[in-house]
Design a protein around this motif. Structure first.
Motif, PDB file in Angstrom:
ATOM      1  N   ASP A  75       0.719  -1.245   0.022  1.00  0.00           N
ATOM      2  CA  ASP A  75       0.128  -0.184  -0.077  1.00  0.00           C
ATOM      3  C   ASP A  75       0.916   1.288  -0.033  1.00  0.00           C
ATOM      4  O   ASP A  75       0.348   2.461   0.213  1.00  0.00           O
ATOM      5  CB  ASP A  75      -0.957   0.021   1.223  1.00  0.00           C
ATOM      6  N   GLY A  76       2.135   0.932  -0.291  1.00  0.00           N
ATOM      7  CA  GLY A  76       2.991   2.367  -0.152  1.00  0.00           C
ATOM      8  C   GLY A  76       3.502   2.605   0.904  1.00  0.00           C
ATOM      9  O   GLY A  76       4.574   3.719   1.078  1.00  0.00           O
ATOM     10  N   THR A  77       3.345   2.083   2.091  1.00  0.00           N
ATOM     11  CA  THR A  77       3.798   2.376   3.384  1.00  0.00           C
ATOM     12  C   THR A  77       4.079   1.035   4.156  1.00  0.00           C
ATOM     13  O   THR A  77       3.586  -0.054   3.578  1.00  0.00           O
ATOM     14  CB  THR A  77       2.779   3.160   4.199  1.00  0.00           C
ATOM     15  N   ASN A  78       4.636   1.273   5.188  1.00  0.00           N
ATOM     16  CA  ASN A  78       5.077   0.001   6.284  1.00  0.00           C
ATOM     17  C   ASN A  78       4.384   0.508   7.564  1.00  0.00           C
ATOM     18  O   ASN A  78       4.678   1.299   8.101  1.00  0.00           O
ATOM     19  CB  ASN A  78       6.337  -0.163   6.280  1.00  0.00           C
ATOM     20  N   GLU A  79       3.444  -0.519   8.054  1.00  0.00           N
ATOM     21  CA  GLU A  79       2.957  -0.319   9.443  1.00  0.00           C
ATOM     22  C   GLU A  79       4.154  -1.134  10.166  1.00  0.00           C
ATOM     23  O   GLU A  79       4.464  -2.391   9.868  1.00  0.00           O
ATOM     24  CB  GLU A  79       1.774  -1.187   9.640  1.00  0.00           C
ATOM     25  N   ASN A 307       1.628   4.283  10.795  1.00  0.00           N
ATOM     26  CA  ASN A 307       0.647   4.100   9.853  1.00  0.00           C
ATOM     27  C   ASN A 307      -0.157   2.939  10.085  1.00  0.00           C
ATOM     28  O   ASN A 307      -0.932   2.267   9.195  1.00  0.00           O
ATOM     29  CB  ASN A 307       1.778   3.623   8.498  1.00  0.00           C
ATOM     30  N   ILE A 308      -0.618   2.819  11.749  1.00  0.00           N
ATOM     31  CA  ILE A 308      -1.752   2.111  11.836  1.00  0.00           C
ATOM     32  C   ILE A 308      -2.876   2.776  12.260  1.00  0.00           C
ATOM     33  O   ILE A 308      -2.827   3.649  12.969  1.00  0.00           O
ATOM     34  CB  ILE A 308      -1.005   1.164  12.994  1.00  0.00           C
ATOM     35  N   VAL A 309      -3.990   2.137  11.745  1.00  0.00           N
ATOM     36  CA  VAL A 309      -5.433   2.761  11.880  1.00  0.00           C
ATOM     37  C   VAL A 309      -6.132   2.054  12.648  1.00  0.00           C
ATOM     38  O   VAL A 309      -5.798   0.782  12.690  1.00  0.00           O
ATOM     39  CB  VAL A 309      -5.897   3.452  10.631  1.00  0.00           C
TER      40      VAL A 309
END
Length: 324
Positions: A75-79, A307-309
């Motif tokens: 998704d383009g990011t790393n959690e 980056n965690i929701v």
């Protein structure tokens, strides 16, 4: 002298008698039974009292009701989770200071390549590597690596093939539990002090060991601990993690089995060696009110999220069907 009973276990005889009695209570509800229900009890599966009235062991209530999804680099990011450096996370293995890492994971087969579970840069690393295309029946290897900090540039590394042992095909349908332990012996044969338990089974004999003649021991750094990605924010994990813990002891086989608990995460707070727990991140239990932090249940090594929701937390629906 014979008791007159057949070879059936006493448990079966008692159960049959009580279930028969309960049947008539249901069939004739207006009939007055003069005696109360029998007060017998016997241990059933998972060490719980047997429910004689209903004819089975009580359905266990899962201790874990939340786990955490990592979507990885797609998704383009790393959690990831980051825990500030502390002396508790560095180990003087040359003096025999061992440690262990335990966690539940469910990796997404559609994400190939190298993915990090845990890293303290310059000290130790646990990663997963897929060999081949994610669309085929590829092999997954788990790596546990110790890095020499004395300037020699060496490392100790063990590798275990997970896919070939457990036959993962396509999207994982069940969770896997792993415990890596290291007894802290140090030196060029330090990998001989590493053990791994997969789903409660000692798989140490399956390890491939790569010893480095220049390895002496780990040396503490000021780097943080990362879960789910590397310290440089690469090699993001794609999948699910739950009940992640670190221990200041090399856990025994019995202690690893105790954590595995027949395939259902249990309360580490009642573990026989809980005193040696460094940190225990439950990955969402209890339900977080602030998703920016994952609480350490044992000490004060809380993890900051990246980056965690809120939608990344979910109910893993643990049940006895997760066990091997």
């Amino acid at each position: 002298m014979s008791s007159g009973l057949d070879e059936r276990p006493l448990r079966t005889v008692i159960e049959s008698h009580i279930l028969e009695r309960n049947k008539y209570q249901s069939k004739f509800p207006s009939y007055e039974f003069k005696q109360s229900d029998p007060q017998a009890s016997m241990l059933g599966v998972h060490g719980m009292s047997y429910d004689w009235k209903h004819g089975h062991a009580p359905i266990p209530t899962p201790f874990s009701t939340r786990a955490l999804t990592f979507t990885g680099p797609n998704d383009g990011t790393n959690e990831y989770l980051e825990i500030a450096d502390a002396d508790a996370f560095s180990f003087d293995d040359g003096s025999g200071e061992g440690f262990s890492v335990s966690f539940w994971f469910n990796r997404d087969d559609q994400a190939a390549g190298t993915q990090y579970f845990l890293e303290k840069d310059g000290e130790y690393l646990i990663q997963s590597v897929y060999i081949g295309s994610p669309s085929s029946d590829v092999q997954q290897n788990l790596y546990f690596i110790l890095y020499d900090g004395t300037g020699g540039g060496g490392y100790e590394q063990v590798i275990i093939p997970i896919r070939t042992t457990y036959g993962f095909n396509g999207q994982h349908s069940t969770w896997e539990h792993v415990v890596f332990t290291y007894d802290g012996r140090g030196g060029a044969t330090a990998s001989d002090g590493i053990s791994i338990y997969v789903n409660g089974v000692d798989k140490t004999s399956s390890l491939t060991k790569l010893d480095s003649a220049t390895y002496v021991k780990m040396v503490g750094t000021s780097n943080p601990v990362r879960i789910g990605a590397s310290t440089s924010n690469a090699n993001g994990f794609k999948g699910k993690l739950d009940e992640f813990s670190m221990w200041s002891d090399d856990l025994t086989s019995d202690e690893a089995i105790e954590i595995y608990n027949d395939g259902i995460p249990n309360n580490l707070g009642v573990h026989s060696n809980y005193a040696e727990t460094i940190a225990w991140w439950r990955m969402g239990d209890p339900v977080p009110t602030d998703v920016s932090t994952i609480i350490d249940e044992k000490n004060n090594h809380d993890a900051t999220t990246n980056n965690i929701v809120a939608g990344d937390f979910f109910d893993p629906n643990w049940s006895v069907t997760n066990s091997d």
